[in-house]
Every structure is written in C-alpha cells, then in structure tokens.
Design a protein around this motif. Structure first.
Motif, PDB file in Angstrom:
ATOM      1  N   ASP A 199      12.146  87.457 -19.473  1.00 36.69           N
ATOM      2  CA  ASP A 199      10.736  87.813 -19.247  1.00 36.69           C
ATOM      3  C   ASP A 199      10.345  89.038 -20.074  1.00 36.69           C
ATOM      4  O   ASP A 199       9.244  89.108 -20.624  1.00 36.69           O
ATOM      5  CB  ASP A 199      10.473  88.076 -17.766  1.00 36.69           C
ATOM      6  N   VAL A 200      11.252  90.016 -20.160  1.00 42.75           N
ATOM      7  CA  VAL A 200      10.991  91.198 -20.984  1.00 42.75           C
ATOM      8  C   VAL A 200      10.863  90.777 -22.453  1.00 42.75           C
ATOM      9  O   VAL A 200       9.932  91.193 -23.143  1.00 42.75           O
ATOM     10  CB  VAL A 200      12.100  92.256 -20.800  1.00 42.75           C
ATOM     11  N   LEU A 201      11.784  89.938 -22.905  1.00 36.93           N
ATOM     12  CA  LEU A 201      11.730  89.490 -24.297  1.00 36.93           C
ATOM     13  C   LEU A 201      10.442  88.729 -24.591  1.00 36.93           C
ATOM     14  O   LEU A 201       9.850  88.893 -25.665  1.00 36.93           O
ATOM     15  CB  LEU A 201      12.943  88.622 -24.622  1.00 36.93           C
ATOM     16  N   ALA A 211      17.081  93.772 -10.876  1.00 31.37           N
ATOM     17  CA  ALA A 211      18.149  92.777 -11.038  1.00 31.37           C
ATOM     18  C   ALA A 211      19.468  93.435 -11.431  1.00 31.37           C
ATOM     19  O   ALA A 211      20.532  93.026 -10.966  1.00 31.37           O
ATOM     20  CB  ALA A 211      17.735  91.729 -12.070  1.00 31.37           C
ATOM     21  N   VAL A 212      19.406  94.462 -12.259  1.00 31.14           N
ATOM     22  CA  VAL A 212      20.619  95.201 -12.635  1.00 31.14           C
ATOM     23  C   VAL A 212      21.209  95.866 -11.401  1.00 31.14           C
ATOM     24  O   VAL A 212      22.420  95.797 -11.149  1.00 31.14           O
ATOM     25  CB  VAL A 212      20.335  96.238 -13.741  1.00 31.14           C
ATOM     26  N   LEU A 228      19.282  88.175 -13.491  1.00 34.32           N
ATOM     27  CA  LEU A 228      19.243  89.174 -14.550  1.00 34.32           C
ATOM     28  C   LEU A 228      18.910  88.529 -15.897  1.00 34.32           C
ATOM     29  O   LEU A 228      18.067  89.035 -16.647  1.00 34.32           O
ATOM     30  CB  LEU A 228      20.583  89.917 -14.619  1.00 34.32           C
ATOM     31  N   VAL A 229      19.524  87.397 -16.183  1.00 31.49           N
ATOM     32  CA  VAL A 229      19.229  86.669 -17.428  1.00 31.49           C
ATOM     33  C   VAL A 229      17.747  86.327 -17.502  1.00 31.49           C
ATOM     34  O   VAL A 229      17.095  86.527 -18.535  1.00 31.49           O
ATOM     35  CB  VAL A 229      20.098  85.395 -17.530  1.00 31.49           C
ATOM     36  N   ARG A 232      27.451  86.138  -7.025  1.00 32.73           N
ATOM     37  CA  ARG A 232      27.516  86.849  -8.314  1.00 32.73           C
ATOM     38  C   ARG A 232      26.838  86.030  -9.405  1.00 32.73           C
ATOM     39  O   ARG A 232      26.139  86.571 -10.250  1.00 32.73           O
ATOM     40  CB  ARG A 232      28.990  87.094  -8.632  1.00 32.73           C
ATOM     41  N   GLU A 233      27.041  84.722  -9.381  1.00 32.32           N
ATOM     42  CA  GLU A 233      26.433  83.835 -10.378  1.00 32.32           C
ATOM     43  C   GLU A 233      24.904  83.858 -10.282  1.00 32.32           C
ATOM     44  O   GLU A 233      24.211  83.884 -11.283  1.00 32.32           O
ATOM     45  CB  GLU A 233      26.946  82.405 -10.226  1.00 32.32           C
TER      46      GLU A 233
END
Length: 105
Positions: free
Chosen positions: A72-74, A41-42, A66-67, A59-60
């Motif tokens: 998901d990582v958190l 995503a980055v 990415l958000v 872009r949005e």
C-alpha cells in the motif's frame, strides 16, 4: 514485474477506480495513513499487540499483513511520483547515486 511495469499497473488500476485523481497533498495524506498502518504491522509482527479485544494472529498472517501494508505504501509512492512525472526507477537511481556519493561504495 519491474518497477516501471508496477508503476504503470498501479496508475491504470487506481485510475480505473477513480482513485488516482487526488492532488499531492491528499496523496501524501494517504501515504502517511498507510505508513502508520505499516508501523502497526511491524509492531504486531515483532512484539505483538497485546490487546484482549484482538484475536491472536499466526506468524504467517502477521507477515502477510506486513507485506500488504508495504505494498500500500509503494502504491501511494508510485502515484505521488507519477504526479510529478517521476518514474520509480528514476527515484531509486537518484537515491542510489546520492547514497554512493555521500558514503562511497
């Protein structure tokens, strides 16, 4: 929502679906998978994917992806910490203290 509330919400939400019963090695595997998706995503956000078989995203939309991947990582970090009775607040405080000790304020 503060970190402890978020951790409790994740534990409950995942638990209700049977997703929190995995041991630490499986959870780390999920974390690595989500970390890879975050890296993708980055890349898409920063330099694009340059693939003719994928539709260009706004872009949005790229930022929203990415958000979501960071979330998901958190979620997986939260569940991993929970396996060891570590709160996210405790983990962040330890991280902060380590950095301040190492590098000063």
């Amino acid at each position: 929502m503060d970190m402890n509330e978020a951790q409790q919400w994740i534990k409950q939400f995942y638990g209700e679906r049977g997703w929190s019963g995995y041991g630490p090695f499986i959870r780390v595997g999920f974390l690595m998978e989500e970390t890879g998706e975050t890296a993708r995503a980055v890349r898409a956000y920063e330099i694009g994917r340059d693939r003719p078989d994928e539709e260009a995203q706004s872009r949005e939309r790229l930022k929203q992806d990415l958000v979501e991947e960071i979330g998901d990582v958190l979620g997986n970090i939260s569940l991993l910490a929970d396996l060891y009775d570590i709160t996210l607040e405790e983990a962040f405080t330890a991280h902060q203290h380590k950095l301040l000790k190492r590098f000063g304020s």
